[in-house]
Design an enzyme around this catalytic site. Structure first.
Site, mmCIF file in Angstrom:
data_model
loop_
_atom_site.group_PDB
_atom_site.id
_atom_site.type_symbol
_atom_site.label_atom_id
_atom_site.label_comp_id
_atom_site.label_asym_id
_atom_site.label_seq_id
_atom_site.Cartn_x
_atom_site.Cartn_y
_atom_site.Cartn_z
ATOM 1 N N PRO A 38 -1.640 5.739 -6.626
ATOM 2 C CA PRO A 38 -2.170 5.504 -8.022
ATOM 3 C C PRO A 38 -3.292 4.765 -8.443
ATOM 4 O O PRO A 38 -3.242 3.650 -7.689
ATOM 5 C CB PRO A 38 -0.816 5.278 -8.554
ATOM 6 N N ASN A 39 -4.090 5.141 -9.421
ATOM 7 C CA ASN A 39 -4.952 4.489 -9.805
ATOM 8 C C ASN A 39 -6.345 4.174 -8.938
ATOM 9 O O ASN A 39 -7.199 3.649 -9.480
ATOM 10 C CB ASN A 39 -4.527 2.808 -10.184
ATOM 11 N N ARG A 46 -11.914 0.193 -12.650
ATOM 12 C CA ARG A 46 -10.528 -0.611 -12.425
ATOM 13 C C ARG A 46 -10.832 -2.119 -11.953
ATOM 14 O O ARG A 46 -11.157 -2.167 -10.903
ATOM 15 C CB ARG A 46 -9.383 0.122 -11.943
ATOM 16 N N TYR A 90 -11.163 -5.228 -7.021
ATOM 17 C CA TYR A 90 -11.346 -3.823 -6.198
ATOM 18 C C TYR A 90 -12.897 -3.499 -6.047
ATOM 19 O O TYR A 90 -13.062 -2.426 -5.296
ATOM 20 C CB TYR A 90 -10.525 -2.714 -6.722
ATOM 21 N N ASN A 139 -3.350 4.286 1.956
ATOM 22 C CA ASN A 139 -3.040 3.199 0.626
ATOM 23 C C ASN A 139 -2.268 3.591 -0.305
ATOM 24 O O ASN A 139 -2.750 4.325 -1.323
ATOM 25 C CB ASN A 139 -4.730 2.918 0.257
ATOM 26 N N ALA A 147 0.148 0.797 -5.716
ATOM 27 C CA ALA A 147 1.127 0.098 -6.346
ATOM 28 C C ALA A 147 2.695 0.519 -5.583
ATOM 29 O O ALA A 147 3.695 -0.063 -5.597
ATOM 30 C CB ALA A 147 1.193 0.252 -7.800
ATOM 31 N N HIS A 172 4.841 -1.554 -2.931
ATOM 32 C CA HIS A 172 5.674 -2.403 -2.984
ATOM 33 C C HIS A 172 7.072 -1.941 -3.667
ATOM 34 O O HIS A 172 7.909 -2.636 -3.975
ATOM 35 C CB HIS A 172 4.981 -3.345 -4.200
ATOM 36 N N ASP A 182 10.163 6.652 3.929
ATOM 37 C CA ASP A 182 10.966 7.597 4.529
ATOM 38 C C ASP A 182 9.893 8.678 4.886
ATOM 39 O O ASP A 182 10.237 9.330 6.140
ATOM 40 C CB ASP A 182 12.019 7.977 3.579
ATOM 41 N N GLU A 188 -1.716 1.106 7.342
ATOM 42 C CA GLU A 188 -1.692 1.061 5.854
ATOM 43 C C GLU A 188 -2.939 0.173 5.528
ATOM 44 O O GLU A 188 -3.206 -0.985 6.301
ATOM 45 C CB GLU A 188 -0.609 -0.083 5.783
ATOM 46 N N HIS A 241 -5.237 -1.737 2.383
ATOM 47 C CA HIS A 241 -5.296 -2.208 1.016
ATOM 48 C C HIS A 241 -6.846 -2.794 1.037
ATOM 49 O O HIS A 241 -7.269 -3.619 1.548
ATOM 50 C CB HIS A 241 -4.607 -3.299 0.734
ATOM 51 N N SER A 269 -7.727 -5.009 -1.699
ATOM 52 C CA SER A 269 -7.650 -6.310 -1.907
ATOM 53 C C SER A 269 -6.855 -7.142 -0.852
ATOM 54 O O SER A 269 -5.994 -6.366 -0.082
ATOM 55 C CB SER A 269 -7.141 -6.373 -3.318
ATOM 56 N N ARG A 276 -2.180 -12.552 -3.217
ATOM 57 C CA ARG A 276 -2.020 -12.163 -4.707
ATOM 58 C C ARG A 276 -0.347 -12.515 -5.198
ATOM 59 O O ARG A 276 0.277 -13.132 -4.523
ATOM 60 C CB ARG A 276 -2.242 -10.593 -4.913
ATOM 61 N N ARG A 302 3.528 -8.286 -4.730
ATOM 62 C CA ARG A 302 2.761 -7.579 -3.932
ATOM 63 C C ARG A 302 2.894 -8.044 -2.252
ATOM 64 O O ARG A 302 2.250 -7.498 -1.241
ATOM 65 C CB ARG A 302 1.334 -7.989 -4.157
#
Ligand code: DQA
Length: 145
Positions: free
Chosen positions: A9-10, A17, A22, A73, A76, A79, A86, A97, A99, A101, A106, A110
């Site tokens: 998301p986002n 953003r 970012y 990625n 949100a 977390h 799963d 994985e 990210h 940032s 942070r 997070r």
């Protein structure tokens, strides 16, 4: 070799953003970068973005029997989402994985990554370069096929 690149998301709002965190590159720029890297490395890929947890779970499940590895990625949902953890465990594909940032530097919330518990590697704080590193890592891990 085929990879699934999953974005949560986002991330569709990249460029708009919180650019101080970012960067100014857009989601389209990120897709272009991933495309360039995969073409250069001779890797087939599919890239998806969703703001919906279930859609991300569906995308991960859809990789079973189709893809050889996953770059994710979860944004949100990193977390919070046991469902994404799963799903990664269910398909049991090597996953990295990413990210943009440096999540480790942070907010405390997070510092937990559920998805990361099912990943072979985590790359954080390198912006778009992190996706390149993830693709190259999986290419090495899986071997040229
Ligand atoms: C992110 C970090 C997450 O904590 C955040 O919720 C995001 C983006 C990153 O790429 O740095 O949406 O995954």
């Amino acid at each position: 070799m085929k990879l699934l690149i999953v974005n949560g998301p986002n991330l569709n709002m990249l460029g708009v953003r919180e650019p101080d965190i970012y960067g100014r590159g857009t989601y389209a720029d990120l897709c272009d970068r991933v495309g360039e890297v995969c073409r250069r490395e001779g890797i087939e890929y599919e890239i998806v973005q969703s703001n919906h947890e279930g859609a991300l779970v569906d995308a991960i499940q859809g990789a079973y029997g189709v893809c050889d590895g996953i770059v994710i990625n979860p944004a949100a949902y990193t977390h919070t989402s046991v469902a994404i953890l799963d799903a990664l465990k269910a398909v049991a594909l090597p996953a990295v994985e990413v990210h943009l940032s440096d999540v480790g530097a942070r907010e405390p919330f997070r510092q937990v990554s559920y998805a990361g518990m099912a990943c072979v590697k985590t790359i954080a704080g390198k912006g778009f370069d992190g996706y390149e590193e993830a693709v190259c890592y999986l290419r090495e891990l899986l071997g040229a096929s």
